[in-house]
Design an enzyme around this catalytic site. Structure first.
Site, PDB file in Angstrom:
ATOM      1  N   TYR A   1      10.749  26.125 -55.931  1.00  0.00           N
ATOM      2  CA  TYR A   1       9.839  26.106 -57.079  1.00  0.00           C
ATOM      3  C   TYR A   1       8.794  24.996 -56.930  1.00  0.00           C
ATOM      4  CZ  TYR A   1       8.624  26.276 -62.097  1.00  0.00           C
ATOM      5  OH  TYR A   1       7.981  26.388 -63.307  1.00  0.00           O
TER       6      TYR A   1
ATOM      7  N   LYS B   1       4.777  25.699 -56.762  1.00  0.00           N
ATOM      8  CA  LYS B   1       3.891  25.180 -57.811  1.00  0.00           C
ATOM      9  C   LYS B   1       2.911  24.142 -57.270  1.00  0.00           C
ATOM     10  CE  LYS B   1       5.184  27.564 -61.389  1.00  0.00           C
ATOM     11  NZ  LYS B   1       4.282  28.610 -61.921  1.00  0.00           N
TER      12      LYS B   1
END
Length: 302
Positions: free
Chosen positions: A155, A159
């Protein structure tokens, strides 16, 4: 913000933050293409918007592939005649520590968040440039991508990569008057309700209780609707001069994130830096400015 006549695609908008973004865009006058992988969830989201007087349709597709991205852009054009706004919100979590994370867990998150943002933005950019009337692209980052978070290798990578792509796209699309920005939201959603230190505040929201100022200000925590105004603003004419930025939102907090920049600089005298020279200068000149990792919060009031 008056978005009358505008058409938006919001990926991952069946629930949570995505639904809040889509609902606010529709409330401001935009027609919206709702996207989710669950037909029932997507249809329920459309009904929420249309029952309130807005205009929306559903496109059920898993974000990631080029074909899915094109389907979303085509749905907007075929249903409403054009595309003006893209919000790249679709995402999943597959949390695990580095030594336990599988290839499948890593690839799934990167495919949805990073590749999905790329494919959707590429398809939208082509359409917006063909129309020749500018446009708005809003991508969704995360505090994890800015500062890291335990157990979220996949993640964090996705991101952080999204914000990096936003800076590049802001330059590439400037001539076409297409702005590209990243928002960095925090809110009570399915992705945050399992975070231990947020649980008391999630429980309070679910019980209909007001959150304390510490949660809303220091943690930037609140319901998804608190983050929706920023999306409507960035989609509007009022934000025509804003591009390439990463903007935090959540609870009562609005923040502009800085781009990475050099914190300390020293120079050698024409010889480059040996390991011994670095070891000699590091404690006094660099160590005091070493950067923290993870989100840093003040202690909550007693």
């Amino acid at each position: 913000m008056d978005l009358t006549g505008k058409v938006a695609v919001v990926t991952g908008s069946g629930r949570g933050l995505g639904l809040a973004y889509a609902t606010e865009l529709a409330r401001s006058g935009a027609a919206v293409v709702i996207n989710d992988v669950d037909p029932e969830v997507a249809d329920a989201a459309v009904k929420t918007i249309t029952d309130a007087g807005g205009s929306a349709v559903a496109e059920v597709v898993a974000v990631g592939s080029s074909e899915a991205a094109q389907a979303l852009v085509d749905r907007a054009a075929n249903e409403f005649g054009r595309l003006d706004i893209l919000v790249n919100n679709a995402g999943i979590l597959r949390d695990s520590t580095l030594w336990k994370m599988t290839d499948e867990q890593f690839d799934a998150v990167v495919a949805t968040h990073l590749r999905g943002t790329f494919t959707c933005t590429r398809a939208a950019a082509i359409k917006l440039r063909e129309q020749g009337e500018g446009g708005r692209i809003i991508c969704v980052g995360s505090p994890t991508g800015q500062v890291g978070n335990f157990g979220q290798t996949n993640y964090a990578a996705a991101k952080a990569g999204i914000v990096g792509m936003v800076r590049t796209w802001a330059m590439e699309l400037a001539r076409a008057e297409i702005t590209v920005n990243a928002i960095v939201p925090v809110a009570a959603t399915g992705m945050t309700e399992t975070v231990p230190f947020l649980k008391p505040y999630v429980d309070a929201l679910q019980a209909g209780e007001p959150l304390p100022p510490y949660a809303r200000r220091e943690l930037a925590f609140g319901p998804p609707e608190d983050a929706a105004g920023l999306v409507a603003f960035l989609a509007s004419d009022a934000a025509a001069g804003i591009t390439g930025q990463a903007i935090g939102i959540g609870g009562d907090r609005l923040a502009l994130w800085s781009h990475p920049t050099e914190a300390v600089v020293e120079f050698a005298d024409g010889t480059g830096w040996s390991a011994d020279a670095i070891a000699g200068i590091w404690p006094d000149r660099f160590a005091p400015s070493q950067q923290t990792v993870g989100q840093q919060f003040p202690e909550p009031p007693k």
